[in-house]
Design an enzyme around this catalytic site. Structure first.
Site, mmCIF file in Angstrom:
data_model
loop_
_atom_site.group_PDB
_atom_site.id
_atom_site.type_symbol
_atom_site.label_atom_id
_atom_site.label_comp_id
_atom_site.label_asym_id
_atom_site.label_seq_id
_atom_site.Cartn_x
_atom_site.Cartn_y
_atom_site.Cartn_z
ATOM 1 N N VAL A 95 0.805 -1.220 0.000
ATOM 2 C CA VAL A 95 0.000 0.000 0.000
ATOM 3 C C VAL A 95 0.839 1.272 0.000
ATOM 4 C CG1 VAL A 95 -1.998 -1.104 1.088
ATOM 5 C CG2 VAL A 95 -0.234 -0.024 2.532
ATOM 6 N N SER A 172 -4.871 3.810 16.182
ATOM 7 C CA SER A 172 -4.366 3.033 17.315
ATOM 8 C C SER A 172 -4.509 3.854 18.578
ATOM 9 C CB SER A 172 -2.890 2.682 17.098
ATOM 10 O OG SER A 172 -2.321 2.104 18.270
ATOM 11 N N TYR A 185 5.508 4.743 15.101
ATOM 12 C CA TYR A 185 4.181 4.124 15.055
ATOM 13 C C TYR A 185 3.120 5.109 15.533
ATOM 14 C CZ TYR A 185 0.551 0.583 15.714
ATOM 15 O OH TYR A 185 -0.616 -0.146 15.640
ATOM 16 N N ALA A 186 3.403 5.789 16.657
ATOM 17 C CA ALA A 186 2.447 6.740 17.206
ATOM 18 C C ALA A 186 2.223 7.909 16.243
ATOM 19 C CB ALA A 186 2.930 7.250 18.551
ATOM 20 N N ALA A 187 3.296 8.407 15.643
ATOM 21 C CA ALA A 187 3.166 9.510 14.692
ATOM 22 C C ALA A 187 2.325 9.096 13.490
ATOM 23 C CB ALA A 187 4.543 9.988 14.247
ATOM 24 N N SER A 188 2.569 7.894 13.005
ATOM 25 C CA SER A 188 1.821 7.423 11.839
ATOM 26 C C SER A 188 0.341 7.221 12.165
ATOM 27 C CB SER A 188 2.427 6.121 11.299
ATOM 28 O OG SER A 188 2.228 5.031 12.188
ATOM 29 N N LYS A 189 0.055 6.645 13.316
ATOM 30 C CA LYS A 189 -1.333 6.374 13.667
ATOM 31 C C LYS A 189 -2.077 7.641 14.113
ATOM 32 C CE LYS A 189 -1.549 1.971 12.793
ATOM 33 N NZ LYS A 189 -2.445 1.451 11.733
ATOM 34 N N ILE A 218 -4.772 -5.786 21.036
ATOM 35 C CA ILE A 218 -5.433 -6.810 20.231
ATOM 36 C C ILE A 218 -4.407 -7.882 19.872
ATOM 37 C CG2 ILE A 218 -6.766 -7.281 18.159
ATOM 38 C CD1 ILE A 218 -8.175 -5.425 20.120
#
Length: 280
Positions: A95, A172, A185-189, A218
């Protein structure tokens, strides 16, 4: 005005005279074909929330396009969906690759028809001390999670405007609450969450809805890549630990199926935690 104490309008557990009226036991609710005749695209369909979502939507009658870079797992998901009696098509797709996204959406439209729902679920991540994270790791996480969501949405929005469909993204808890060792990860989400709200507003008048889930805790394959970095503080990590057992991918799939359906027709721009109160 008199009131008949035997009428079944009482709230569950509400006292009626000297009695307590309880609701009748109900059988477990079954999916109800909300997607009959509709085409859905699910990225990250090879495992975890993506797989559970593809199968849930297939159970509800959708023709499902399964996209993933994990070709074998993706084909297996499509086969399971097809076994439920619907059309299913597996496509390899990164993607974060603009050309691959355009090609995949064109093929879905040719094979199954114009999409009515886009589920942007593909995602990656890992824990790391921010000062030790490589630029390559940062770029890869952001490109899949955030840029991938943008590329898929951009390719599908013109089609969704014609079908009256919607988009459901996966953000997230890390995108709405500070999470240690997760800067990329936090920045992207967090970007996914605000991207969702931005397009919800931009296309509200045109009738396109966009919502997102913010899962936390999860039990999916992606959690295997979140190994604690050396010297990680358990006190800090306790901020993101679930208060009970890990959630299931099916918990997210059920909400996605609702948000994409006509029943959620007045819900747009929502970011909904699925985390047993971790972000509360």
């Amino acid at each position: 005005m008199s009131r008949d104490p035997d009428r079944a309008r009482a709230w569950p557990g509400r006292r009626t005279g000297s009695r307590v009226t309880l609701p009748p036991e109900r059988e477990e609710e079954k999916p109800v074909g909300r997607y009959d005749g509709r085409v859905v695209i699910v990225t990250g369909a090879g495992s975890g929330i993506g797989r559970a979502t593809a199968l849930r939507l297939a159970q509800e009658g959708a023709s499902v396009a399964c996209l993933d870079v994990a070709a074998d797992a993706n084909v297996a998901t499509a086969a399971e969906a097809a076994a439920l009696g619907v059309k299913a098509h597996a496509l390899p797709c990164d993607v974060s690759d603009e050309t691959a996204v355009i090609k995949a959406v064109d093929e879905v439209t040719a094979e199954l028809g114009q999409p009515w729902l886009l589920c942007n679920i593909a995602g990656i991540g890992r824990f790391a001390h921010t000062h030790e994270m490589s630029l390559a790791d940062w770029n890869r996480i952001v490109s899949v999670n955030l840029t991938g969501t943008f590329l898929m949405s951009r390719a599908c929005i013109p089609l969704l405007l014609e079908t009256g469909g919607s988009i459901v993204n996966i953000a997230s808890v890390a995108g709405i609450k500070g999470q240690p060792y997760s800067a990329a990860y936090a920045a992207s989400k967090g970007g996914v969450a605000l991207f969702t709200r931005a397009i919800a507003v931009e296309y509200a008048v045109a009738g396109l809805r966009a919502n997102a889930l913010a899962p936390g805790g999860i039990d999916t394959a992606i959690t295997e890549h979140f190994e604690f970095p050396e010297g990680a503080s358990m006190a800090l990590l306790s901020r993101i630990m679930p208060y009970r057992a890990m959630g299931r991918p099916e918990d997210c799939a059920a909400l996605i199926a609702f948000l994409g359906s006509d029943e959620a027709g007045y819900i747009s721009g929502a970011i909904i935690p699925v985390d047993a109160a971790v972000a509360a």
